[in-house]
Design an enzyme around this catalytic site. Sequence first.
Site, mmCIF file in Angstrom:
data_model
loop_
_atom_site.group_PDB
_atom_site.id
_atom_site.type_symbol
_atom_site.label_atom_id
_atom_site.label_comp_id
_atom_site.label_asym_id
_atom_site.label_seq_id
_atom_site.Cartn_x
_atom_site.Cartn_y
_atom_site.Cartn_z
ATOM 1 C CD GLU A 249 -0.339 0.942 3.461
ATOM 2 O OE1 GLU A 249 -0.387 2.076 2.937
ATOM 3 O OE2 GLU A 249 -0.273 0.742 4.688
ATOM 4 C CB CYS B 186 9.384 -3.294 -3.131
ATOM 5 S SG CYS B 186 10.238 -1.836 -3.805
ATOM 6 C CG ASP C 49 9.691 -9.389 -4.297
ATOM 7 O OD1 ASP C 49 8.953 -8.597 -3.674
ATOM 8 O OD2 ASP C 49 10.560 -9.026 -5.100
#
Length: 285
Positions: free
Chosen positions: A40, A69, A124
């Site tokens: 977000e 990220c 990830d």
Amino acid sequence: MRKADVQSYLRRLGIPDPGPPSTAGLRALHAAHVERVPFETLEIHLRRPTTVDPQESIARILRGRGGYCFHLNGAFATLLRALGYAVSWHRGGVHSTSQAPPPGATGNHLCLVVACEGESWFVDVGLGDALHEPLPLRAATYRQGPFTYRLTRSGVEPGGWRFDHDPRGTFIGMDFSLAPAGPGDFIEWHRELSTSPDSGFVRVVSAIRRDPHGVDALEGCVLSRTDITGRSQRELDNESDWFGALADVFGLTLDDVTAVERSVLWTDVYSKHQVWKARRSGQRP
């Protein structure tokens, strides 16, 4: 990490005791993270500057929030290390449009590699609508729920790897280097992504949550669901529905956001949505 923070983080993930490092444990932790800690960009639109410091990101996650990220993978790497996993940071380069050539590992994305039980894993939790579980770091095609991914050796990053997203994804793919990286490698890109008017993160607020069967995404005022049946979407054109979706779909109750901040945020998001709608229809906003 302090032991208390590790336990609080695991409670957020719904995994009170992941046990010693194992591939099964890594898969469970990864899946829980993308299901419970959303991608977000709300802090940008709340005008709250952030950094790539993992401790700052962990504190925000423990308050019930998410991030993108640099925040999510930085925090997750710190948790994994505290649990005994061998994890390393790596520079990635997200390839967002088919018209542009792959950029190589520019550093506009942070990804992780974990060594566990004799194998390297591509990890990830910050790719938004991509991975639900980690992938073995070897060339192959992988299926997760309704999505198909591919890992190959990179054609633009020497010695690196290429992740190709499902055609229904929000980006084309991502090349990443196997050279170790650290927080300092991402400071400039974090500044660009969080402040530049050209950044998609700045132009449109977003929230994304992955689960075993598909992905939920909120982009501006459009809430969508993509799964095995296809893609459905609906417009959220009032404040109550918009904040309700953040809470109900993404777990973002925004307890750390005041009533005034909520009002300002909604006004900003809705005005940008109206401009977007007008451009789509060819009308003046």
